[in-house]
Design a protein around this motif. Structure first.
Motif, PDB file in Angstrom:
ATOM      1  N   CYS A 153      77.270 -32.890  52.627  1.00 27.90           N
ATOM      2  CA  CYS A 153      76.402 -32.010  53.402  1.00 27.90           C
ATOM      3  C   CYS A 153      76.264 -30.629  52.774  1.00 27.90           C
ATOM      4  O   CYS A 153      75.197 -30.012  52.846  1.00 27.90           O
ATOM      5  N   ALA A 154      77.322 -30.137  52.139  1.00 25.76           N
ATOM      6  CA  ALA A 154      77.231 -28.839  51.466  1.00 25.76           C
ATOM      7  C   ALA A 154      76.216 -28.878  50.343  1.00 25.76           C
ATOM      8  O   ALA A 154      75.509 -27.892  50.083  1.00 25.76           O
ATOM      9  N   ALA A 155      76.120 -30.018  49.663  1.00 30.87           N
ATOM     10  CA  ALA A 155      75.198 -30.142  48.534  1.00 30.87           C
ATOM     11  C   ALA A 155      73.798 -30.557  48.960  1.00 30.87           C
ATOM     12  O   ALA A 155      72.819 -30.180  48.332  1.00 30.87           O
ATOM     13  N   VAL A 167      80.420 -27.205  57.403  1.00 35.81           N
ATOM     14  CA  VAL A 167      81.595 -27.109  56.521  1.00 35.81           C
ATOM     15  C   VAL A 167      82.677 -26.262  57.183  1.00 35.81           C
ATOM     16  O   VAL A 167      83.869 -26.579  57.100  1.00 35.81           O
ATOM     17  N   GLY A 168      82.282 -25.191  57.859  1.00 35.56           N
ATOM     18  CA  GLY A 168      83.261 -24.368  58.565  1.00 35.56           C
ATOM     19  C   GLY A 168      83.962 -25.143  59.676  1.00 35.56           C
ATOM     20  O   GLY A 168      85.184 -25.024  59.857  1.00 35.56           O
ATOM     21  N   GLN A 169      83.209 -25.945  60.404  1.00 39.51           N
ATOM     22  CA  GLN A 169      83.792 -26.769  61.467  1.00 39.51           C
ATOM     23  C   GLN A 169      84.772 -27.792  60.894  1.00 39.51           C
ATOM     24  O   GLN A 169      85.867 -28.000  61.442  1.00 39.51           O
ATOM     25  N   ILE A 170      84.396 -28.409  59.785  1.00 39.60           N
ATOM     26  CA  ILE A 170      85.280 -29.386  59.146  1.00 39.60           C
ATOM     27  C   ILE A 170      86.532 -28.709  58.590  1.00 39.60           C
ATOM     28  O   ILE A 170      87.642 -29.247  58.697  1.00 39.60           O
ATOM     29  N   VAL A 201      81.419 -20.619  52.447  1.00 39.81           N
ATOM     30  CA  VAL A 201      82.264 -20.495  53.633  1.00 39.81           C
ATOM     31  C   VAL A 201      83.613 -19.940  53.184  1.00 39.81           C
ATOM     32  O   VAL A 201      84.426 -20.660  52.606  1.00 39.81           O
ATOM     33  N   ASN A 202      83.849 -18.670  53.432  1.00 35.87           N
ATOM     34  CA  ASN A 202      85.085 -18.022  52.998  1.00 35.87           C
ATOM     35  C   ASN A 202      86.179 -18.308  54.027  1.00 35.87           C
ATOM     36  O   ASN A 202      86.458 -17.513  54.909  1.00 35.87           O
ATOM     37  N   CYS A 230      89.179 -24.247  40.237  1.00 31.76           N
ATOM     38  CA  CYS A 230      89.363 -22.833  39.900  1.00 31.76           C
ATOM     39  C   CYS A 230      88.096 -22.035  40.180  1.00 31.76           C
ATOM     40  O   CYS A 230      88.156 -20.884  40.621  1.00 31.76           O
ATOM     41  N   GLY A 231      86.945 -22.653  39.972  1.00 32.46           N
ATOM     42  CA  GLY A 231      85.689 -21.977  40.294  1.00 32.46           C
ATOM     43  C   GLY A 231      85.555 -21.698  41.779  1.00 32.46           C
ATOM     44  O   GLY A 231      85.048 -20.644  42.172  1.00 32.46           O
ATOM     45  N   ALA A 232      86.019 -22.635  42.607  1.00 29.18           N
ATOM     46  CA  ALA A 232      85.965 -22.429  44.059  1.00 29.18           C
ATOM     47  C   ALA A 232      86.879 -21.276  44.476  1.00 29.18           C
ATOM     48  O   ALA A 232      86.504 -20.431  45.300  1.00 29.18           O
ATOM     49  N   TYR A 233      88.086 -21.224  43.905  1.00 35.54           N
ATOM     50  CA  TYR A 233      89.003 -20.126  44.231  1.00 35.54           C
ATOM     51  C   TYR A 233      88.449 -18.799  43.729  1.00 35.54           C
ATOM     52  O   TYR A 233      88.552 -17.772  44.403  1.00 35.54           O
ATOM     53  N   ALA A 234      87.855 -18.815  42.541  1.00 37.60           N
ATOM     54  CA  ALA A 234      87.316 -17.579  41.981  1.00 37.60           C
ATOM     55  C   ALA A 234      86.129 -17.070  42.781  1.00 37.60           C
ATOM     56  O   ALA A 234      85.887 -15.861  42.841  1.00 37.60           O
ATOM     57  N   ALA A 235      85.380 -17.977  43.415  1.00 32.94           N
ATOM     58  CA  ALA A 235      84.202 -17.567  44.184  1.00 32.94           C
ATOM     59  C   ALA A 235      84.573 -16.581  45.289  1.00 32.94           C
ATOM     60  O   ALA A 235      83.801 -15.681  45.620  1.00 32.94           O
ATOM     61  N   PHE A 236      85.773 -16.750  45.857  1.00 34.90           N
ATOM     62  CA  PHE A 236      86.226 -15.864  46.933  1.00 34.90           C
ATOM     63  C   PHE A 236      87.388 -14.974  46.489  1.00 34.90           C
ATOM     64  O   PHE A 236      88.016 -14.321  47.325  1.00 34.90           O
ATOM     65  N   ARG A 237      87.672 -14.996  45.184  1.00 34.51           N
ATOM     66  CA  ARG A 237      88.799 -14.230  44.642  1.00 34.51           C
ATOM     67  C   ARG A 237      90.107 -14.537  45.385  1.00 34.51           C
ATOM     68  O   ARG A 237      90.922 -13.646  45.651  1.00 34.51           O
TER      69      ARG A 237
END
Length: 297
Positions: A153-155, A167-170, A201-202, A230-237
């Motif tokens: 669903c995110a994509a 995504v936030g609910q999940i 969704v942070n 790592c890209g996902a973690y970097a997106a929100f630092r």
């Protein structure tokens, strides 16, 4: 990356066709660049069949009969084939959406989402079906099934707010304390954090919960897994030293290509994490490519 509208996927395996005949038959196409160290200029044309003409349907992908295991297997076969017929995937989404949530197993919905994700077909009808199912029966899904739904669903969602809400609910559901006793593959946490980054969704609790699970499984990851996580973690630092340390320790065994090395270096820089092994790997790649250039000149 976001799932393409149906015109953005690899060519159907049923027939070879020229660009001229593709245009004449009304097939939608879009070119996706696919670079590598050995063939930087290679381009892959991805196609979906849209016309209403005869179809050389692969064996075992007919959508006949009531919903059940045979239909689920047909959808999975079509994704692995890959059978890129927009008419087939529209029908498949409609068949799934027609099943009441009380009669649709969470495992089946997750496998359908994974198949649609693999084939890169964005279906608003399937996204709506997922919304309805999660709204009514989210407690009936395990963490892996929740992750598969979130990843698709995110994509695939055309509405950013819809994707963020779902995504936030999940993510909230996956982080409930009693769910941490579930035994699920580490790939479930990979799908959860990457879908959160994709939908913007942070969700700090999700990353906190996922980090130990992912850190214990780094030795099983490929270079692509490392880049996506790592890209996902970097997106929100969001910096988790334990996970990043394990990532850097197993970098030499991941078989990284130049693009993955570059992406990981950018992610580590954004997270302000030093990875000397990654610098060394990049130097070796550069040295190897320079040596190849000199040898071929």
């Amino acid at each position: 990356s976001s799932l393409a509208p149906p015109g953005r996927a690899r060519a159907c395996g049923c027939a070879r066709t020229s660009a001229r005949s593709v245009s004449a038959r009304g097939m939608a196409a879009a070119a996706a660049a696919s670079s590598s160290a050995s063939a930087a200029a290679t381009r892959t044309v991805r196609l979906f069949l849209f016309d209403e003409g005869p179809r050389a349907i692969p064996h075992g992908v007919e959508l006949a009969g009531p919903w059940g295991e045979p239909l689920l297997r047909a959808i999975q076969r079509a994704a692995w084939h890959p059978w890129r017929d927009a008419h087939f995937w529209r029908r498949a989404a409609a068949r799934v959406a027609a099943v009441p949530p009380a009669e649709l197993a969470g495992r089946d919905l997750a496998q359908v989402c994974l198949a649609f994700r693999k084939i890169e077909y964005a279906s608003a009808e399937l996204v709506h079906c997922c919304e309805r199912f999660v709204g009514e029966r989210q407690r009936n899904l395990n963490i892996f099934e929740l992750a598969a739904v979130a990843s698709y669903c995110a994509a695939a969602s055309a509405d950013a707010r819809t994707a963020q809400a779902l995504v936030g609910q999940i993510a909230d559901e996956a982080c409930i304390e009693w769910r941490q006793r579930e035994v699920v593959p580490w790939s479930a946490w990979r799908m959860l954090v990457t879908s959160a980054a994709h939908a913007q969704v942070n969700h700090q609790l999700l990353f906190t919960t996922a980090s130990p699970q992912l850190a214990r499984s780094v030795r099983f990851m490929s270079g692509r897994d490392a880049v996506d996580i790592c890209g996902a973690y970097a997106a929100f630092r969001f910096k988790h030293n334990g996970l990043l340390t394990e990532m850097s320790r197993f970098l030499p065994s991941m078989g990284l290509n130049n693009r993955e090395v570059q992406a990981l270096q950018e992610a580590f820089e954004r997270l302000e994490f030093d990875a000397p092994l990654l610098v060394r790997i990049r130097e070796l790649h550069k040295f190897g490519s320079e040596g190849f250039d000199q040898g071929s000149s």
